[in-house]
Enzyme design. Structure first.
Site, PDB file in Angstrom:
ATOM      1  CB  CYS A  93      -2.161  -6.957  -1.408  1.00 48.14           C
ATOM      2  SG  CYS A  93      -1.050  -5.640  -1.922  1.00 48.14           S
ATOM      3  NE  ARG A 127       2.494   0.801  -5.514  1.00 53.96           N
ATOM      4  CZ  ARG A 127       1.701   0.873  -4.444  1.00 53.96           C
ATOM      5  NH1 ARG A 127       1.717   1.930  -3.660  1.00 53.96           N
ATOM      6  NH2 ARG A 127       0.893  -0.120  -4.149  1.00 53.96           N
ATOM      7  CG  HIS A 194      -2.540  -8.796  -7.069  1.00 52.68           C
ATOM      8  ND1 HIS A 194      -1.570  -7.999  -6.515  1.00 52.68           N
ATOM      9  CD2 HIS A 194      -2.692  -8.370  -8.339  1.00 52.68           C
ATOM     10  CE1 HIS A 194      -1.177  -7.121  -7.412  1.00 52.68           C
ATOM     11  NE2 HIS A 194      -1.826  -7.319  -8.541  1.00 52.68           N
TER      12      HIS A 194
END
Lengths: 250, 457
Positions: A93, A127, A194
């Site tokens: 990330c 996002r 993740h």
């Protein structure tokens, strides 16, 4: 054998449970009789390329990323040298973004990157959040899958000819449109995934360990003795089904 | 008289609530409000404005529902409350509480962190209580700093006659009181309970004013504590309301000396952990700001037994099921810390990943399970992401052969009970929707009343 691990900025970049990835590497190494010795490398610390077999850099919030970006940019040449020398690397990330050439914020500000990965990242307005499933073919072998979770505003654009980590089966990936996720240079892997990534994708943990062992020994990547991954497979199965049910896009 | 349109809307919403209960579809806690909210969002403004004593709002990452229940116990003795007791804390939940409470005098609302700005704009509160900000469900709330920025804007818009009650021990929250005239600050004052350092992956470690790392005189919970910036001197402000001489008694309860501006004395709660001391402090500071006298406040707080589903001790066939809700790393760490003095032989841990739990389950890796694991004889993991939780424990050092993975919640609960000896406690740590489901099982078996019948005791 001792595997020397450099964990970059653990006190700044730890937002997505990055210690889970380290814990998986440590246990899977230990079960094969190897020892992981993890050292924090923070702002102002020297990074000596030949002395690390595996590097790890996690994700952080914007503020923490901004605090480490200049230091990481200075470490760029040393990182590139380490990877060129065969060291393995996993960047997740925020750490992945910072290892590209640059990160352009929504306000137009430009954060310098380390330049290890041939890519640029530009902040988007929304996002990209959700479960992801990828298909990877790391060494031309059988296709394998990775399941994870992504949550990023950055759109990452790979240079022409750059090698992605994998193709997006479900989810957004680098930019939500190209169908690519992550980037790979040698034994260095950058990704938005993740979850943390390695517990439910143990084959990638072993891939990294084998390359780190090769770097430590100077020989080829060893074949690692298989472990009982029943629980890992079950966790992967559920995560992958989540990506199929509710991943951001197809 | 209510204006005609508003009267019709509220009547319709009330009918929906009765229907919902009549059909056995839960307490009708959110449906009427959702309807009203859909019909006319400004009805919330109008209904709130009619409350003779006005509105108080409270928000935090952790402790909202418990703190609100404590406030209700202290404030509700002298006045009728409109209170969203079941924790439905979006604007629609506030609307439901307003609709459901006829003749209410004071509005007492816990509000979701992200919904706070709109709640402030619509209800024009006379007191706002802000307790803490921890990283929580990043997939839903985004980054902590972005949330803090929204809180800054929202509190800056408060009427200057309004009182802001802040946790002085959280640097980001305490800073919201800077420059305001009417501020009440609460905090913990007992360095004997300080942790050795910041928890793994602590938030807000860097000075809100200059960015340098804080130095802590004492860390109590997560990043909450007595902090000071060595660069610019920003430090924890003076406390108006404090807890001293805190005595922690494992999962049994706490006892502490409560210091308020007009007096001090002892309070005992059958709730565990420093985090519940913080909840009590927050409730005391808010009640004190509304003029409740110290002795009254203490006697009403004393013995408070917990809010719906947050912490419950439920007798089941000669054993007790002790439920500690876990939602995020900071809260889970505090729940685990209450187990340190007497690690249970058997633990049931339940991880779901619905929106209310957080779809992203990575937070379990930020929970400090490690100190506990060598002492647990049997860990039963359950819920939709049971395997993931199992991996967390295995990679965290749970010895081989002590893990059981049973995704079905009811079967896992039964297995946990089976492993628990008569007279013992079975400690269960569920996420939100897992807690609801487990509670549903215990309700169906007659061990606990449904929440709309005043549950939570």
């Amino acid at each position: 054998m001792r595997i020397r691990v450099g964990h970059l900025y653990p006190e700044y970049l730890n937002i997505y449970a990055d210690r889970g990835n380290i814990a998986v590497l440590a246990r899977r190494a230990a079960l094969r009789g190897h020892e992981l010795s993890v050292r924090a490398i923070s702002r102002g610390d020297e990074l000596r390329p030949g002395e690390l077999d595996l590097l790890y850099i996690g994700g952080g919030q914007d503020r923490e990323q901004a605090l480490v970006a200049p230091d990481l940019a200075e470490k760029g040449p040393a990182l590139a040298e380490a990877v060129a020398g065969g060291a393995a690397l996993l960047a997740v990330c925020g750490g992945y973004q910072l290892l590209g050439r640059s990160y352009r914020g929504q306000d137009g500000s430009l954060m310098p990157g380390a330049g290890l990965f041939p890519l640029e990242t530009v902040a988007g307005e929304t996002r990209m959040i959700g479960d992801v499933l990828l298909e990877c073919r790391l060494d031309g072998g059988e296709p394998r899958q990775l399941a994870g979770f992504e949550n990023h505003a950055g759109r990452t654009l790979l240079d022409e000819g750059a090698q992605p980590l994998g193709r997006v089966l479900y989810g957004f990936g680098n930019d939500g449109v190209s169908g690519f996720e992550g980037c790979r240079v040698g034994a260095a892997i950058g990704t938005y995934l993740h979850g943390p990534l390695l517990p439910r994708n143990p084959w990638l943990a072993d891939w990294l360990l084998a390359r780190a062992l090769a770097h430590a020994s100077g020989g080829p990547p060893p074949a690692l003795e298989p472990l009982d991954d029943t629980l890992e497979r079950e966790a992967f199965r559920v995560a992958a089904s989540r990506a199929r049910e509710r991943g951001g896009r197809r | 008289m209510l204006p005609v349109r508003l009267a019709l809307e509220t009547a319709a919403a009330r009918a929906v609530a009765r229907l919902s209960r009549g059909l056995g579809r839960g307490g009708g806690t959110t449906l009427p409000g959702k309807l009203l909210w859909r019909l006319d969002p400004s009805a919330v403004d109008a209904l709130a404005a009619r409350l003779p004593e006005g509105v108080v709002l409270l928000s935090a990452t952790n402790g909202k529902t418990t703190t609100a229940a404590m406030c209700a116990r202290v404030l509700g003795a002298d006045r009728r409350l409109a209170w969203n007791r079941a924790g439905a804390n979006l604007l629609s939940g506030v609307a439901s509480a307003l609709v459901g409470a006829r003749k209410a005098e004071l509005g007492l609302f816990e509000v979701d962190e992200a919904a706070l700005p709109e709640a402030i704009a619509r209800t024009r509160p006379r007191v706002v209580l802000l307790s803490n900000l921890f990283r929580d469900q990043l997939d839903r709330y985004g980054e902590l700093e972005a949330l803090a920025a929204r809180w800054r804007t929202a509190t800056a818009s408060l009427d200057e006659r309004a009182t802001l009650v802040v946790n002085a021990d959280d640097p980001v929250v305490a800073e919201l009181g800077r420059g305001r005239e009417r501020v009440v600050r609460f905090g913990l004052d007992d360095p004997r309970h300080a942790r050795e350092g910041l928890q793994h992956a602590a938030d807000s470690k860097y000075c809100v004013r200059c960015g340098a790392p804080y130095v802590y005189e004492a860390v109590y919970v997560g990043h909450l504590g007595d902090y000071r910036c060595p660069e610019c001197g920003h430090a924890r402000p003076e406390l108006d309301v404090a807890a001293r001489d805190v005595e922690l008694r494992g999962t049994t309860g706490v006892r502490f000396r409560l210091v308020t501006p007009d007096g001090e004395g002892t309070v005992e709660l059958p709730l565990p952990g420093l985090y519940n001391v913080y909840n009590a402090l927050a409730a005391a500071a808010l009640s004190s700001a509304l003029g409740v006298a110290a002795p009254v406040l203490r006697s009403r707080l004393d013995g408070f037994g917990g809010a719906f589903g947050r912490f419950e001790r439920i007798p089941v066939g000669g054993k007790r099921v002790v439920v500690l809700l876990v939602k995020n790393p900071a809260g889970a760490n505090e729940a685990l810390r209450t187990l340190e003095t007497g690690v249970p032989r058997v633990l049931v841990l339940a991880l779901n990943d619905a929106i209310a739990d957080g779809r992203d389950v990575s937070w379990i890796w930020d929970v400090d399970f490690e100190p506990l694991l060598p002492h647990v004889e049997r860990a039963v993991v359950t819920g939709a992401r049971a395997a993931e939780l199992g991996l967390r424990l295995v990679y965290g050092g749970l010895p081989d052969g002590r893990l059981e993975v049973i995704p079905d919640l009811e079967r896992a609960l039964d297995r946990g009970l089976e492993l628990t000896e008569a007279g013992d406690d079975l400690v269960v740590l569920p996420t939100y929707t897992a807690m609801l489901a487990l509670r549903g099982v215990l309700t169906a078996r007659g061990h606990v009343a449904p929440y709309w019948e005043g549950g939570g005791r």
